[in-house]
Motif scaffolding. Sequence first.
Motif, PDB file in Angstrom:
ATOM      1  N   PHE A   1       0.830  -1.155  -0.147  1.00 45.12           N
ATOM      2  CA  PHE A   1       0.040   0.171  -0.082  1.00 45.12           C
ATOM      3  C   PHE A   1       0.832   1.291  -0.331  1.00 45.12           C
ATOM      4  O   PHE A   1       1.239   1.619   1.009  1.00 45.12           O
ATOM      5  N   HIS A   2       1.277   1.782  -1.212  1.00 43.27           N
ATOM      6  CA  HIS A   2       2.014   2.992  -1.285  1.00 43.27           C
ATOM      7  C   HIS A   2       1.182   4.039  -1.527  1.00 43.27           C
ATOM      8  O   HIS A   2       1.121   4.529  -2.708  1.00 43.27           O
ATOM      9  N   ILE A   3       0.789   4.363  -0.528  1.00 44.07           N
ATOM     10  CA  ILE A   3      -0.290   5.827  -0.379  1.00 44.07           C
ATOM     11  C   ILE A   3       0.476   6.909   0.112  1.00 44.07           C
ATOM     12  O   ILE A   3       0.865   6.891   1.299  1.00 44.07           O
ATOM     13  N   THR A   4       0.757   7.930  -0.757  1.00 47.75           N
ATOM     14  CA  THR A   4       1.830   9.135  -0.404  1.00 47.75           C
ATOM     15  C   THR A   4       1.062   9.856   0.828  1.00 47.75           C
ATOM     16  O   THR A   4       1.673  10.707   1.432  1.00 47.75           O
ATOM     17  N   GLY A   5      -0.477   9.966   0.621  1.00 50.33           N
ATOM     18  CA  GLY A   5      -1.084  11.037   1.598  1.00 50.33           C
ATOM     19  C   GLY A   5      -1.721  10.062   2.677  1.00 50.33           C
ATOM     20  O   GLY A   5      -1.378   8.986   2.801  1.00 50.33           O
ATOM     21  N   ASN A   6      -2.771  10.338   3.203  1.00 51.30           N
ATOM     22  CA  ASN A   6      -3.560   9.948   4.231  1.00 51.30           C
ATOM     23  C   ASN A   6      -4.628   9.157   3.651  1.00 51.30           C
ATOM     24  O   ASN A   6      -5.274   9.397   2.539  1.00 51.30           O
ATOM     25  N   THR A   7      -5.257   8.418   4.470  1.00 54.24           N
ATOM     26  CA  THR A   7      -6.476   7.474   4.183  1.00 54.24           C
ATOM     27  C   THR A   7      -7.813   7.939   5.017  1.00 54.24           C
ATOM     28  O   THR A   7      -7.527   8.397   6.085  1.00 54.24           O
ATOM     29  N   LYS A   8      -8.894   7.635   4.499  1.00 53.86           N
ATOM     30  CA  LYS A   8     -10.211   8.106   5.118  1.00 53.86           C
ATOM     31  C   LYS A   8     -10.994   7.036   4.924  1.00 53.86           C
ATOM     32  O   LYS A   8     -11.339   6.504   4.013  1.00 53.86           O
ATOM     33  N   VAL A   9     -11.853   6.884   6.043  1.00 49.24           N
ATOM     34  CA  VAL A   9     -12.986   5.687   6.029  1.00 49.24           C
ATOM     35  C   VAL A   9     -14.301   6.609   5.291  1.00 49.24           C
ATOM     36  O   VAL A   9     -14.496   7.316   5.890  1.00 49.24           O
ATOM     37  N   VAL A  10     -15.035   5.851   4.446  1.00 46.49           N
ATOM     38  CA  VAL A  10     -16.378   6.218   4.077  1.00 46.49           C
ATOM     39  C   VAL A  10     -17.131   5.273   4.023  1.00 46.49           C
ATOM     40  O   VAL A  10     -16.853   3.970   3.904  1.00 46.49           O
ATOM     41  N   LYS A  11     -18.326   5.471   3.919  1.00 46.60           N
ATOM     42  CA  LYS A  11     -19.491   4.472   3.810  1.00 46.60           C
ATOM     43  C   LYS A  11     -19.422   3.955   2.245  1.00 46.60           C
ATOM     44  O   LYS A  11     -19.426   4.840   1.161  1.00 46.60           O
ATOM     45  N   GLY A  12     -20.048   2.962   2.109  1.00 52.72           N
ATOM     46  CA  GLY A  12     -20.190   2.287   0.895  1.00 52.72           C
ATOM     47  C   GLY A  12     -21.299   2.983   0.517  1.00 52.72           C
ATOM     48  O   GLY A  12     -22.323   2.036   0.789  1.00 52.72           O
ATOM     49  N   ASP A  13     -21.471   4.036  -0.209  1.00 49.46           N
ATOM     50  CA  ASP A  13     -22.822   4.828  -0.241  1.00 49.46           C
ATOM     51  C   ASP A  13     -23.614   4.425  -1.429  1.00 49.46           C
ATOM     52  O   ASP A  13     -24.364   5.182  -2.007  1.00 49.46           O
ATOM     53  N   GLN A  14     -23.342   3.157  -2.217  1.00 51.05           N
ATOM     54  CA  GLN A  14     -24.005   2.750  -3.373  1.00 51.05           C
ATOM     55  C   GLN A  14     -25.612   2.456  -2.957  1.00 51.05           C
ATOM     56  O   GLN A  14     -26.518   2.872  -3.610  1.00 51.05           O
ATOM     57  N   TYR A  15     -25.405   1.896  -1.672  1.00 56.01           N
ATOM     58  CA  TYR A  15     -26.793   1.418  -1.125  1.00 56.01           C
ATOM     59  C   TYR A  15     -27.108   2.458  -0.134  1.00 56.01           C
ATOM     60  O   TYR A  15     -26.212   3.499   0.144  1.00 56.01           O
ATOM     61  N   LYS A  16     -28.162   2.298   0.415  1.00 55.50           N
ATOM     62  CA  LYS A  16     -28.557   3.291   1.632  1.00 55.50           C
ATOM     63  C   LYS A  16     -28.040   2.672   2.945  1.00 55.50           C
ATOM     64  O   LYS A  16     -28.661   1.623   3.411  1.00 55.50           O
ATOM     65  N   PRO A  17     -26.909   3.376   3.359  1.00 55.43           N
ATOM     66  CA  PRO A  17     -26.443   2.863   4.548  1.00 55.43           C
ATOM     67  C   PRO A  17     -27.345   2.689   5.631  1.00 55.43           C
ATOM     68  O   PRO A  17     -28.122   3.435   5.887  1.00 55.43           O
ATOM     69  N   GLU A  18     -27.141   1.488   6.528  1.00 53.43           N
ATOM     70  CA  GLU A  18     -27.971   1.530   7.918  1.00 53.43           C
ATOM     71  C   GLU A  18     -27.263   2.329   8.768  1.00 53.43           C
ATOM     72  O   GLU A  18     -26.274   2.699   8.826  1.00 53.43           O
ATOM     73  N   LYS A  19     -28.155   2.925   9.625  1.00 50.68           N
ATOM     74  CA  LYS A  19     -27.871   3.830  10.592  1.00 50.68           C
ATOM     75  C   LYS A  19     -27.489   3.193  11.949  1.00 50.68           C
ATOM     76  O   LYS A  19     -26.769   3.687  12.742  1.00 50.68           O
ATOM     77  N   LYS A  20     -27.879   2.126  12.145  1.00 51.80           N
ATOM     78  CA  LYS A  20     -27.751   1.124  13.295  1.00 51.80           C
ATOM     79  C   LYS A  20     -26.889  -0.084  13.019  1.00 51.80           C
ATOM     80  O   LYS A  20     -26.919  -0.563  11.954  1.00 51.80           O
ATOM     81  N   GLY A  21     -26.330  -0.849  14.011  1.00 48.38           N
ATOM     82  CA  GLY A  21     -25.966  -2.042  13.965  1.00 48.38           C
ATOM     83  C   GLY A  21     -24.452  -2.060  14.507  1.00 48.38           C
ATOM     84  O   GLY A  21     -23.540  -1.017  14.465  1.00 48.38           O
ATOM     85  N   ASN A  22     -24.053  -3.261  14.781  1.00 47.47           N
ATOM     86  CA  ASN A  22     -22.581  -3.539  15.182  1.00 47.47           C
ATOM     87  C   ASN A  22     -21.703  -4.036  14.215  1.00 47.47           C
ATOM     88  O   ASN A  22     -22.195  -4.525  13.124  1.00 47.47           O
ATOM     89  N   TRP A  23     -20.458  -3.831  14.430  1.00 46.24           N
ATOM     90  CA  TRP A  23     -19.247  -4.237  13.717  1.00 46.24           C
ATOM     91  C   TRP A  23     -19.336  -5.773  13.769  1.00 46.24           C
ATOM     92  O   TRP A  23     -19.028  -6.348  14.867  1.00 46.24           O
ATOM     93  N   ASN A  24     -19.779  -6.596  12.791  1.00 52.30           N
ATOM     94  CA  ASN A  24     -19.926  -8.017  12.764  1.00 52.30           C
ATOM     95  C   ASN A  24     -18.982  -8.659  11.824  1.00 52.30           C
ATOM     96  O   ASN A  24     -19.152  -9.790  11.470  1.00 52.30           O
ATOM     97  N   VAL A  25     -17.617  -8.000  11.287  1.00 48.49           N
ATOM     98  CA  VAL A  25     -16.820  -8.493  10.516  1.00 48.49           C
ATOM     99  C   VAL A  25     -16.158  -9.531  11.287  1.00 48.49           C
ATOM    100  O   VAL A  25     -15.809  -9.762  12.370  1.00 48.49           O
ATOM    101  N   LYS A  26     -16.034 -10.931  10.536  1.00 50.93           N
ATOM    102  CA  LYS A  26     -15.452 -11.963  11.217  1.00 50.93           C
ATOM    103  C   LYS A  26     -14.680 -12.954  10.227  1.00 50.93           C
ATOM    104  O   LYS A  26     -14.851 -12.667   9.090  1.00 50.93           O
ATOM    105  N   ASN A  27     -13.780 -13.849  10.631  1.00 53.48           N
ATOM    106  CA  ASN A  27     -12.944 -14.645   9.966  1.00 53.48           C
ATOM    107  C   ASN A  27     -12.250 -13.973   9.069  1.00 53.48           C
ATOM    108  O   ASN A  27     -12.186 -13.942   7.779  1.00 53.48           O
ATOM    109  N   VAL A  28     -11.205 -13.185   9.692  1.00 55.93           N
ATOM    110  CA  VAL A  28     -10.192 -12.304   9.017  1.00 55.93           C
ATOM    111  C   VAL A  28      -8.793 -12.651   9.275  1.00 55.93           C
ATOM    112  O   VAL A  28      -8.471 -13.084  10.222  1.00 55.93           O
ATOM    113  N   ILE A  29      -8.261 -12.649   8.153  1.00 57.63           N
ATOM    114  CA  ILE A  29      -6.635 -12.827   8.305  1.00 57.63           C
ATOM    115  C   ILE A  29      -6.214 -11.576   7.312  1.00 57.63           C
ATOM    116  O   ILE A  29      -6.391 -11.405   6.329  1.00 57.63           O
TER     117      ILE A  29
END
Length: 187
Positions: free
Chosen positions: A66-94
């Motif tokens: 990841f040769h990123i010369t500036g900073n990164t930013k988290v954004v919503k995947g806004d192609q769909y209508k993002p849900e306003k509620k909910g927990n981070w359920n990401v699992k099975n990650v390497i």
Amino acid sequence: GYRIKGVDNAFQEGKIFWLSAYAGKKRIGPVNSYFYNNTIYVNKEIETKIAIDRTANGILIANNIFHITGNTKVVKGDQYKPEKKGNWNVKNVIFKNNLFLHNQSWPKSLKLQDENPFFGDANFTNLSSLYAKDYTPKNSNLIKNKGISIPRIPKDNIGLIYGLQVQKDILGNTINGLPDLGAIELK
């Protein structure tokens, strides 16, 4: 990844890394996504954005540069209508064994973090080029044989159709020993 919502008819933000759960009207997945041995370069004129849906299940991110010369930013995947509620359920990650130019190359606010990152400059041949060969790293101490063998994501009974072990790099060079970091195997 170079797209700004609302500019030049763009209806969403551009992202260099996006795991979207958009599947019609339902939020499902993504499931068992493999990202390995890639070279990602973004110059500082582009605001680098990353989106990972909270319902992702099964992610492998390894051996990338990841040769990123500036900073990164988290954004919503806004192609769909993002849900306003909910927990981070990401699992099975390497998520390990990636080379980052600096510690701002991956957003600290994102819950998904590399467990064994490397930091440094791959020293590419020509960063202003449009040719893959010009992104050959010259800093072999950071790159050569530093990759890991790609394991199957936990609870993924299928893997990839052609297998998880890369035989050749993007330029057709044969992989010898452990893979190098990024998309190009050094000679």
